[in-house]
Design a protein around this motif. Structure first.
Motif, PDB file in Angstrom:
ATOM      1  N   ASP A 163       0.876  -1.173   0.000  1.00 17.21           N
ATOM      2  CA  ASP A 163       0.000   0.000   0.000  1.00 17.21           C
ATOM      3  C   ASP A 163       0.911   1.219   0.000  1.00 17.21           C
ATOM      4  O   ASP A 163       1.641   1.447   0.970  1.00 17.21           O
ATOM      5  CB  ASP A 163      -0.902  -0.017   1.233  1.00 17.21           C
ATOM      6  CG  ASP A 163      -1.880   1.144   1.256  1.00 17.21           C
ATOM      7  OD1 ASP A 163      -1.914   1.922   0.275  1.00 17.21           O
ATOM      8  OD2 ASP A 163      -2.624   1.266   2.257  1.00 17.21           O
ATOM      9  N   ALA A 164       0.880   1.992  -1.068  1.00 17.76           N
ATOM     10  CA  ALA A 164       1.791   3.134  -1.216  1.00 17.76           C
ATOM     11  C   ALA A 164       1.596   4.184  -0.123  1.00 17.76           C
ATOM     12  O   ALA A 164       2.509   4.962   0.164  1.00 17.76           O
ATOM     13  CB  ALA A 164       1.605   3.774  -2.588  1.00 17.76           C
ATOM     14  N   ALA A 165       0.436   4.205   0.534  1.00 21.60           N
ATOM     15  CA  ALA A 165       0.173   5.184   1.588  1.00 21.60           C
ATOM     16  C   ALA A 165       0.785   4.770   2.925  1.00 21.60           C
ATOM     17  O   ALA A 165       0.896   5.583   3.836  1.00 21.60           O
ATOM     18  CB  ALA A 165      -1.330   5.397   1.750  1.00 21.60           C
ATOM     19  N   LYS A 166       1.215   3.510   3.040  1.00 27.11           N
ATOM     20  CA  LYS A 166       1.775   3.012   4.298  1.00 27.11           C
ATOM     21  C   LYS A 166       3.244   2.650   4.100  1.00 27.11           C
ATOM     22  O   LYS A 166       3.555   1.662   3.453  1.00 27.11           O
ATOM     23  CB  LYS A 166       1.006   1.780   4.773  1.00 27.11           C
ATOM     24  CG  LYS A 166      -0.434   2.057   5.089  1.00 27.11           C
ATOM     25  CD  LYS A 166      -1.125   0.795   5.541  1.00 27.11           C
ATOM     26  CE  LYS A 166      -2.598   1.057   5.818  1.00 27.11           C
ATOM     27  NZ  LYS A 166      -3.282  -0.168   6.209  1.00 27.11           N
ATOM     28  N   PRO A 167       4.147   3.450   4.679  1.00 27.81           N
ATOM     29  CA  PRO A 167       5.577   3.165   4.511  1.00 27.81           C
ATOM     30  C   PRO A 167       6.014   1.830   5.100  1.00 27.81           C
ATOM     31  O   PRO A 167       7.009   1.255   4.671  1.00 27.81           O
ATOM     32  CB  PRO A 167       6.272   4.315   5.237  1.00 27.81           C
ATOM     33  CG  PRO A 167       5.241   5.366   5.421  1.00 27.81           C
ATOM     34  CD  PRO A 167       3.919   4.695   5.390  1.00 27.81           C
ATOM     35  N   ASP A 168       5.270   1.305   6.085  1.00 30.44           N
ATOM     36  CA  ASP A 168       5.680   0.045   6.705  1.00 30.44           C
ATOM     37  C   ASP A 168       5.231  -1.187   5.901  1.00 30.44           C
ATOM     38  O   ASP A 168       5.471  -2.320   6.300  1.00 30.44           O
ATOM     39  CB  ASP A 168       5.153  -0.044   8.136  1.00 30.44           C
ATOM     40  CG  ASP A 168       3.636   0.060   8.216  1.00 30.44           C
ATOM     41  OD1 ASP A 168       3.019   0.515   7.239  1.00 30.44           O
ATOM     42  OD2 ASP A 168       3.077  -0.314   9.268  1.00 30.44           O
TER      43      ASP A 168
END
Length: 184
Positions: A91-96
């Motif tokens: 998910d590009a919105a979640k860096p983790d």
């Protein structure tokens, strides 16, 4: 009357065979030589850019001057494909959510981005560092060009074939490859 027409037709064919056809063949040979010179100039320029890792205004002007010597007018397209690595995320919105691998993508830069660096609106000397267009090792650089004028061979062909014009450029060249060095 018939004899006069046949003599006139014979004289016309003789002129065609003795003068026009050899001139058309010579123009075609000149077009071939222009094509070879254009290709060799393109190879020399691209290889210089690939070896050095940059383009200077002097390098570009020398290349364009070599092309002018063929007597044709060219449309020259420069292409720089800059290699970069983009991390792959679930998910590009979640860096983790990094998946542990990278995707290789290429950003394309063309005449509208390259030429303003070489020839800015200000009066900087040609040798100034900001007027160098720099590339990185691993990038790709390609030059594609074709003539925009009608060559003498085109004119002869259209005259001898009754105005048929193919519309295709007579002289073209395309050459490119991976940038090998970054000399600064």
């Amino acid at each position: 009357m018939v004899q006069t027409i046949s003599k006139l037709l014979g004289a016309l064919i003789a002129v065609l065979l003795l003068y026009i056809v050899p001139a058309a063949q010579a123009a075609e040979r000149q077009e071939d030589i222009s094509g070879l010179n254009t290709y060799h100039s393109t190879v020399r320029f691209v290889d210089m850019v690939r070896t050095k890792g940059y383009i200077t205004p002097t390098m570009y002007n020398d290349f364009m001057r070599d092309l002018e010597l063929t007597g044709n007018i060219y449309e020259v397209d420069l292409e720089h494909m800059h290699k970069k690595y983009v991390p792959d995320y679930a998910d590009a919105a979640k860096p983790d959510s990094f998946l542990g691998n990278y995707e290789t993508v290429y950003d394309g830069y063309y005449n509208p981005q390259i030429l303003p660096v070489l020839f800015p609106d200000n009066q900087q000397p040609k040798s100034d560092q900001p007027r160098r267009y720099t590339l990185m090792a691993g990038d790709y650089f390609t030059v594609r060009l074709h003539n925009t004028n009608r060559t003498p061979a085109d004119l002869y062909k259209s005259w001898l074939l009754g105005g048929a014009d193919s519309g295709k450029p007579a002289v073209t060249a395309s050459y490119g490859g991976m940038v090998l060095n970054e000399d600064y």
